[in-house]
Design an enzyme around this catalytic site. Structure first.
Site, mmCIF file in Angstrom:
data_model
loop_
_atom_site.group_PDB
_atom_site.id
_atom_site.type_symbol
_atom_site.label_atom_id
_atom_site.label_comp_id
_atom_site.label_asym_id
_atom_site.label_seq_id
_atom_site.Cartn_x
_atom_site.Cartn_y
_atom_site.Cartn_z
ATOM 1 N N GLY A 276 -4.437 20.037 -28.121
ATOM 2 C CA GLY A 276 -5.610 19.608 -27.377
ATOM 3 C C GLY A 276 -6.693 20.672 -27.352
ATOM 4 N N ARG B 241 8.270 -6.729 -7.201
ATOM 5 C CA ARG B 241 7.721 -5.998 -8.345
ATOM 6 C C ARG B 241 6.876 -4.795 -7.915
ATOM 7 N NH1 ARG B 241 4.679 -10.706 -11.613
ATOM 8 N NH2 ARG B 241 4.628 -9.245 -13.361
ATOM 9 N N GLU C 52 5.364 18.738 -22.512
ATOM 10 C CA GLU C 52 6.145 19.581 -21.604
ATOM 11 C C GLU C 52 7.635 19.226 -21.648
ATOM 12 O OE1 GLU C 52 5.084 22.243 -20.293
ATOM 13 O OE2 GLU C 52 3.021 21.868 -20.901
ATOM 14 N N ASP D 278 10.309 16.506 -24.214
ATOM 15 C CA ASP D 278 10.626 15.092 -24.398
ATOM 16 C C ASP D 278 11.563 14.616 -23.291
ATOM 17 O OD1 ASP D 278 10.942 12.610 -26.301
ATOM 18 O OD2 ASP D 278 12.969 13.219 -25.714
#
Length: 693
Positions: free
Chosen positions: A191, A355, A446, A448
């Site tokens: 980035g 939900r 940071e 997986d």
């Protein structure tokens, strides 16, 4: 030709959204402002209001309306302008780091300086010597140099030890030779690198005196400070469009024997002797873990923001979105002075509550756990400064698993909320679609989410073996619940009626037993039955998930139970905490039943009490999302509009669509008209433009 405009005299069907949300807020059993002050503090809320007023009036940052309509090239250029303006505002208003974080969160757009602030400067701060801080960090703070953090490669991400970029030290010239030996050594996904950065912290394999010491950080100038052209030996660019996050210039870079001075290697913890090339190891290999814990604690807090934002949109819209009439419980409302039966707000339907309300509870659970993680981080930093590293392993393991669990909850919660908004949830105007795209990388960066759980479970297995052998040392949260389990490995849950599942001790005991049981069986499988780690990976993931769900429940309960005097705000948080535990337990019931601690009949009681918990939250649902205090400037959501103007905002935003800026859109004359006119022999077209056979 004129722009397309909706008839201004038309209004949404009665009762309108503003009236419905007002009714919802009037039903609340607590004061949302009082709870917000309790959660965030009066000072932070006041500062947020001050910064919001500045941003809304700013000529560069005030208007976000372009975000849903333009392509990446336009959005990125505007993000550059916004990033520059944010730096100017920091100087004008003398914002500190916390105030800048508030401004960034309100502006809600990751830009090309994001990694400069969040990775480049913190790395220099934490791993640089005083000389290096003066050389690199001070100009970085003034934005005289702009940096990024280059670790991930085209061929390696999570496996940091497998990075291919090399930095070979030559004592005769006192320089490092930075080189990318293969195509897969290309740094990728970095980035800020594609366009903005002129410096990078590069993770490269340190080689000195013929020995490979693994990845170390180096500060590297990559572009000319006057022309911004890449330096000789540097190939750099942008990796192209992504699924989301397209206002950040994620880039690639390769090095062709680029020479770096000796000072380029960040040397606070480990260093290479300038004359001999001898490598000096760090005093403790775990020192870097402290920074990881802090970063992951911040991710848990960010998870709270993500879930809270999703819940805010979906709960508000569900309170005003009416569908069908519930014949068993018809809804009545005052319409033009008369009481009439109206369609039922979807928030009244149990399935919608099932939900959405767990997502709402998850947002609060992440908030309290992030607070506890930050507290423990600072406590551990003080201990490490005194030479005590005894808490670091437990804290690091928990932070790894929590990062995995909470970002997984993020993605699932966002999608559940988007779907719960019906067809309009698919529109970017919901405020959820683009937000979902931008949040997706959190499941990978940071660490997986699946690989991280191995760190957590390795620690838990090690702790269990130590507890079993009576050699665990200082007690930790993990070792405590394992001791409880080993003292009563055949214990049974005491719940005999649904209300027993509102007892925090009953719930906590169930979560604790489940984790300890899973760890026990994994230790047996590996140590006794010789199962390979690879064959155990699915179970490894389950163990980490179970442990971190326990942490979330325990931290939530600790924060809201146990007070002698309970306010209405305390009581609503307690109901929410019970819902969080119950909904989590129900979702994980397969594991719980496998452990044998809970019987099938008791599992049915959990389901029954979950429904009761949803009903208890229903009157406070809108007020509970109001507590988050997210302004419309931040949300950019028609459906989540604070005043309930969902349908008005949808039409207003549709009018801004570039295709609607002329009643006859561009492309008609070239592509549509020839087809229509070619087939008009069978038709007669009148002066009014209408076709007739």
């Amino acid at each position: 030709m004129a722009p397309v405009r909706f008839p201004r005299h038309l209004k949404p069907i009665e009762p309108q959204g503003a009236q419905l949300l007002a009714q919802e807020r009037a039903k609340a059993s607590f004061d949302p402002q009082a709870l917000a002050t309790s959660l965030y503090g009066e000072a932070l809320l006041k500062k947020q209001d001050e910064i919001l007023a500045i941003l809304e009036k700013d000529p560069v940052l005030g208007d976000k309306s372009h975000r849903y309509y333009v392509g990446r090239d336009v959005r990125f250029k505007r993000s550059l302008a916004a990033a520059k303006r944010m730096v100017e505002l920091v100087k004008i208003h003398r914002w500190n780091d916390e105030e800048l974080k508030i401004a960034d969160r309100l502006f809600d757009e990751s830009g090309p300086f994001r990694l400069h602030r969040s990775m480049f400067m913190p790395t220099l701060e934490n791993q640089g010597t005083d000389e290096q801080k003066k050389l690199y960090l001070e100009p970085a703070r003034r934005y005289e140099i702009i940096g990024c953090y280059a670790q991930t490669e085209l061929g390696h991400g999570s496996n940091v030890r497998g990075l291919e970029t090399t930095a070979t030290y030559d004592p005769s010239t006192q320089t490092f030779d930075l080189h990318s030996p293969t195509l897969t050594a290309s740094k990728w996904w970095i980035g800020g690198l594609g366009v903005a950065a002129n410096h990078a912290v590069v993770m490269a394999r340190l080689i000195s005196n013929g020995k490979d010491y693994g990845p170390h950080p180096f500060v590297v100038q990559i572009r000319d400070l006057k022309t911004h052209e890449p330096l000789k030996g540097v190939t750099v660019g942008d990796i192209g469009p992504k699924f989301g996050f397209n206002t950040v210039d994620n880039g690639f870079i390769l090095f062709d024997h680029l020479k770096l001075p000796h000072v380029a290697m960040l040397a606070r913890f480990s260093k290479v002797d300038k004359v001999t090339g001898e490598y000096q190891r760090p005093p403790n290999d775990k020192l870097a873990y402290g920074t990881m814990v802090f970063v992951r604690a911040n991710i848990v807090m960010e998870s709270s923001y993500v879930l809270a934002r999703a819940a805010t949109v979906a709960v508000r819209y569900s309170a005003l979105r009416a569908q069908f009439v519930d014949e068993a419980n018809p809804k009545k409302a005052l319409v033009q002075g008369q009481t009439k039966v109206v369609e039922t707000p979807v928030l009244d339907y149990m399935m919608q509550q099932y939900r959405l309300f767990p997502v709402l509870a998850q947002a609060y659970a992440c908030h309290f756990t992030a607070q506890e993680m930050h507290r423990m981080y600072y406590e551990n930093q003080a201990k490490m400064a005194a030479g005590d590293f005894s808490y670091l392993a437990d804290l690091h393991a928990s932070s790894s698993g929590l990062k995995s669990l909470t970002t997984t909850l993020n993605m699932a919660g966002l999608e559940d909320c988007r779907r719960a908004c019906g067809g309009h949830g698919y529109s970017l105007f919901s405020g959820l679609g683009q937000f979902y795209q931008d949040m997706l990388p959190k499941a990978t960066w940071e660490g997986d989410n699946y690989l991280l759980t191995q760190q957590t479970t390795r620690y838990l297995l090690k702790t269990f073996r130590a507890v079993q052998a009576g050699s665990q040392g200082r007690a930790t949260f993990s070792s405590s619940y394992m001791q409880e389990y080993l003292a009563q490995p055949t214990a049974k849950c005491p719940a005999s009626q649904p209300s027993d599942w509102t007892n925090p001790e009953v719930l906590l005991s169930t979560f604790k037993y489940r984790v300890a049981f899973l760890v026990d069986k994994a230790v047996q499988a590996i140590d006794v039955h010789q199962q390979t780690w690879n064959d155990m990976l699915v179970e490894v993931y389950r163990i980490s998930r179970a442990h971190c769900q326990l942490l979330l429940v325990a931290n939530f309960f600790s924060a809201v139970f146990g007070k002698d005097k309970q306010s209405n705000e305390d009581k609503v948080l307690q109901r929410l905490a019970i819902l969080f535990a119950l909904s989590t337990l129900e979702a994980e019931m397969a594991d719980v039943l496998t452990c044998g601690y809970v019987s099938p009949d008791q599992a049915l009681l959990v389901k029954k009490q979950t429904i009761a918990a949803l009903k208890a939250i229903r009157p406070d649902a809108v007020a509970l999302v109001d507590v988050f205090g997210y302004p419309d400037y931040l949300m950019q959501s028609a459906l989540g509009d604070k005043d309930g103007r969902a349908y008005e905002r949808m039409t207003e935003m549709a009018e801004l669509e570039p295709l609607n800026q002329n009643t006859v859109a561009d492309g008609y004359e070239e592509y549509i008209r020839p087809l229509i006119h070619a087939g008009q022999g069978a038709w007669k077209v009148g002066k009014d433009g209408a076709a007739r056979l």
